[in-house]
Design an enzyme around this catalytic site. Structure first.
Site, PDB file in Angstrom:
ATOM      1  N   ARG A  45       0.900  -1.172   0.000  1.00 31.90           N
ATOM      2  CA  ARG A  45       0.000   0.000   0.000  1.00 31.90           C
ATOM      3  C   ARG A  45       0.925   1.204   0.000  1.00 31.90           C
ATOM      4  O   ARG A  45       1.569   1.501   1.014  1.00 31.90           O
ATOM      5  CB  ARG A  45      -0.932  -0.029   1.205  1.00 31.90           C
ATOM      6  CG  ARG A  45      -1.709   1.256   1.358  1.00 31.90           C
ATOM      7  CD  ARG A  45      -2.942   1.130   2.201  1.00 31.90           C
ATOM      8  NE  ARG A  45      -4.017   0.472   1.462  1.00 31.90           N
ATOM      9  CZ  ARG A  45      -5.293   0.501   1.822  1.00 31.90           C
ATOM     10  NH1 ARG A  45      -5.660   1.133   2.913  1.00 31.90           N
ATOM     11  NH2 ARG A  45      -6.197  -0.112   1.098  1.00 31.90           N
ATOM     12  N   HIS A  60      -6.501   1.335  -7.249  1.00 33.64           N
ATOM     13  CA  HIS A  60      -6.814   0.363  -6.191  1.00 33.64           C
ATOM     14  C   HIS A  60      -7.432  -0.864  -6.876  1.00 33.64           C
ATOM     15  O   HIS A  60      -8.620  -1.143  -6.738  1.00 33.64           O
ATOM     16  CB  HIS A  60      -7.784   1.000  -5.198  1.00 33.64           C
ATOM     17  CG  HIS A  60      -7.884   0.294  -3.872  1.00 33.64           C
ATOM     18  ND1 HIS A  60      -7.171  -0.850  -3.572  1.00 33.64           N
ATOM     19  CD2 HIS A  60      -8.635   0.566  -2.773  1.00 33.64           C
ATOM     20  CE1 HIS A  60      -7.474  -1.238  -2.337  1.00 33.64           C
ATOM     21  NE2 HIS A  60      -8.349  -0.406  -1.838  1.00 33.64           N
ATOM     22  N   GLN A  64      -9.453  -3.690  -4.878  1.00 32.47           N
ATOM     23  CA  GLN A  64     -10.777  -3.246  -4.457  1.00 32.47           C
ATOM     24  C   GLN A  64     -11.795  -3.465  -5.586  1.00 32.47           C
ATOM     25  O   GLN A  64     -12.890  -3.974  -5.374  1.00 32.47           O
ATOM     26  CB  GLN A  64     -10.729  -1.750  -4.091  1.00 32.47           C
ATOM     27  CG  GLN A  64     -12.094  -1.150  -3.763  1.00 32.47           C
ATOM     28  CD  GLN A  64     -12.689  -1.737  -2.500  1.00 32.47           C
ATOM     29  OE1 GLN A  64     -12.010  -1.830  -1.488  1.00 32.47           O
ATOM     30  NE2 GLN A  64     -13.949  -2.151  -2.549  1.00 32.47           N
ATOM     31  N   ASP A  68     -16.979   7.364  -3.140  1.00 33.09           N
ATOM     32  CA  ASP A  68     -15.839   7.171  -2.234  1.00 33.09           C
ATOM     33  C   ASP A  68     -15.605   8.500  -1.522  1.00 33.09           C
ATOM     34  O   ASP A  68     -16.190   9.534  -1.898  1.00 33.09           O
ATOM     35  CB  ASP A  68     -14.604   6.740  -3.052  1.00 33.09           C
ATOM     36  CG  ASP A  68     -13.395   6.380  -2.180  1.00 33.09           C
ATOM     37  OD1 ASP A  68     -13.574   6.194  -0.955  1.00 33.09           O
ATOM     38  OD2 ASP A  68     -12.274   6.295  -2.722  1.00 33.09           O
ATOM     39  N   CYS A  89     -16.364   1.686  -1.277  1.00 30.06           N
ATOM     40  CA  CYS A  89     -15.250   0.791  -0.924  1.00 30.06           C
ATOM     41  C   CYS A  89     -14.969   0.784   0.580  1.00 30.06           C
ATOM     42  O   CYS A  89     -14.347  -0.144   1.077  1.00 30.06           O
ATOM     43  CB  CYS A  89     -13.997   1.210  -1.683  1.00 30.06           C
ATOM     44  SG  CYS A  89     -13.522   2.928  -1.376  1.00 30.06           S
ATOM     45  N   ARG A 116     -13.732  -8.714  -0.660  1.00 29.72           N
ATOM     46  CA  ARG A 116     -12.285  -8.452  -0.706  1.00 29.72           C
ATOM     47  C   ARG A 116     -11.532  -9.743  -0.381  1.00 29.72           C
ATOM     48  O   ARG A 116     -10.517 -10.047  -0.989  1.00 29.72           O
ATOM     49  CB  ARG A 116     -11.886  -7.358   0.304  1.00 29.72           C
ATOM     50  CG  ARG A 116     -12.348  -5.957  -0.025  1.00 29.72           C
ATOM     51  CD  ARG A 116     -11.709  -5.407  -1.295  1.00 29.72           C
ATOM     52  NE  ARG A 116     -10.273  -5.383  -1.268  1.00 29.72           N
ATOM     53  CZ  ARG A 116      -9.508  -4.423  -0.730  1.00 29.72           C
ATOM     54  NH1 ARG A 116     -10.082  -3.390  -0.182  1.00 29.72           N
ATOM     55  NH2 ARG A 116      -8.193  -4.484  -0.767  1.00 29.72           N
TER      56      ARG A 116
HETATM   57  N1   CP Z   1     -11.373  -0.374   0.925  1.00 30.18           N
HETATM   58  C1   CP Z   1     -10.162  -0.482   1.505  1.00 30.18           C
HETATM   59  O1   CP Z   1      -9.128  -0.646   0.854  1.00 30.18           O
HETATM   60  O2   CP Z   1     -10.209  -0.428   2.845  1.00 30.18           O
HETATM   61  P1   CP Z   1      -8.962  -0.311   3.841  1.00 30.18           P
HETATM   62  O3   CP Z   1      -8.371   1.061   3.634  1.00 30.18           O
HETATM   63  O4   CP Z   1      -9.561  -0.501   5.187  1.00 30.18           O
HETATM   64  O5   CP Z   1      -7.969  -1.367   3.488  1.00 30.18           O
HETATM   65  N1  NVA Z   2      -9.759   6.761  -2.013  1.00 28.45           N
HETATM   66  C1  NVA Z   2      -9.525   6.262  -0.698  1.00 28.45           C
HETATM   67  C2  NVA Z   2      -9.761   4.790  -0.660  1.00 28.45           C
HETATM   68  C3  NVA Z   2      -9.547   4.127   0.666  1.00 28.45           C
HETATM   69  C4  NVA Z   2      -9.749   2.649   0.613  1.00 28.45           C
HETATM   70  C5  NVA Z   2      -8.115   6.614  -0.248  1.00 28.45           C
HETATM   71  O1  NVA Z   2      -7.186   6.504  -1.061  1.00 28.45           O
HETATM   72  O2  NVA Z   2      -7.927   7.014   0.912  1.00 28.45           O
END
Ligand code: CP
Ligand code: NVA
Length: 300
Positions: free
Chosen positions: A98, A125, A128, A219, A259, A287
């Site tokens: 991440r 992502h 997701q 989102d 998400c 997921r």
């Molecule tokens: N949707 C998602 O990626 O959630 P987290 O940030 O909790 O991993």
């Molecule tokens: N768009 C959001 C998604 C989190 C899962 C972010 O990047 O924070």
């Protein structure tokens, strides 16, 4: 060695990954195909779903997952990505990251000798959106309907554009002109959509976009890393809130998707996200199943 940094990396395998995810969900695969394999998971940002679904997914497939927070790794103190990528490649069979910067993910992937999985970056992502499309299939039966994304043209939106085009599903994105999806990704999605005979629409007219939608997705307005722009973003995105008035423009049986994590009262109202057409918890559950499918696909 194959990696998953973008939906484009599995462009021709999306359906296969979703079918396998469905098999995992319904328990038809009982053996431990990743017995003895290890996955390193590097987190430069917070996570609930991604961390837990990858960790439990590896365990259920017979493998092992290591949670590595950026704060604890030497990389967080300045050790070069190249050394980290080379060393970890000697220990583990795959690395999920991440990442704050998508370009670091790309650099990591160039040097590593094991598959790299994007567990969210500022650009995409992909994991997701595999779970999202598994959820659309479950609730709608196919990808023939109209998918509408409302709000910030962010990482999730970018991957949704690409995966909808791959699956031949029409997608409309309603966002302010100042917060459109990534330009290169919009172009790429339009090219893929031509091949799959589907439509990609980008508009700032939210009512027009949501009209007759089968899926309405949103989102957060302030993604991780955008905190400094909070005030500016809330102002620009205010009229893109998904509320019951907006949902009335969609089909009666339209599903609502997010998400997560969500902020009730900002991008979506509580009555919509907690209402009967909301499928957010199925999405979150999926997921796990789609992650297992990705892990099987890349590490087996
Ligand atoms: N949707 C998602 O990626 O959630 P987290 O940030 O909790 O991993
Ligand atoms: N768009 C959001 C998604 C989190 C899962 C972010 O990047 O924070």
């Amino acid at each position: 060695m194959k990696s998953l940094l973008s939906v484009c990396d599995v462009k021709n395998e999306v359906k296969e990954i979703l079918d396998l995810a469905n098999e995992f969900k319904h328990g038809s695969i009982k053996n431990k195909p990743l017995d003895g394999k290890s996955l390193a998971m590097i987190f430069q940002k917070s996570s609930t779903r991604t961390r837990v679904s990858f960790e439990v997914g590896m365990y259920e497939l017979g493998g092992n997952a290591l949670f590595l927070s950026d704060n604890d790794l030497q990389m967080g103190r300045g050790e070069p990505i190249s050394d980290t990528a080379k060393v970890l490649s000697r220990y583990v069979d795959g690395i999920m990251i991440r990442a704050t910067e998508h370009k670091d993910l790309v650099e990591f992937e160039k040097i590593a000798t094991v598959p790299i999985i994007n567990g969210l970056s500022n650009l995409e992502h992909p994991c997701q959106t595999l779970a999202d499309m598994q959820t659309v299939k479950e609730h709608k039966g196919d990808f023939d309907g109209k998918f509408v994304y409302v709000g910030d043209g962010n990482n999730v939106c970018n991957s949704l554009l690409l995966i909808s085009a791959c699956l031949g599903m029409d997608i409309a994105v309603a966002c302010p002109k100042t917060y459109q999806p990534n330009e290169k990704i919009m172009k790429k999605a339009k090219t893929i959509a031509k091949e799959s005979d589907s439509n990609v629409t980008i508009t700032d007219n939210v009512e027009l976009a949501v009209k007759d939608a089968d899926v309405v997705y949103t989102d957060v307005w302030v993604s991780m890393g955008n905190e400094k722009e909070q005030g500016k973003r809330k102002k620009a995105l205010g009229k893109y809130q998904v509320n019951s008035k907006l949902m009335k423009l969609a089909c009666d049986d339209a599903i609502f998707m997010h998400c997560l994590p969500a902020i009730r009262g900002e991008e979506v109202t509580a009555d919509v996200i907690d209402g009967e057409n909301s499928v957010i918890i199925d999405q979150a559950e999926n997921r796990l199943h789609s992650q297992k499918s990705v892990l099987y696909h890349l590490l087996k």
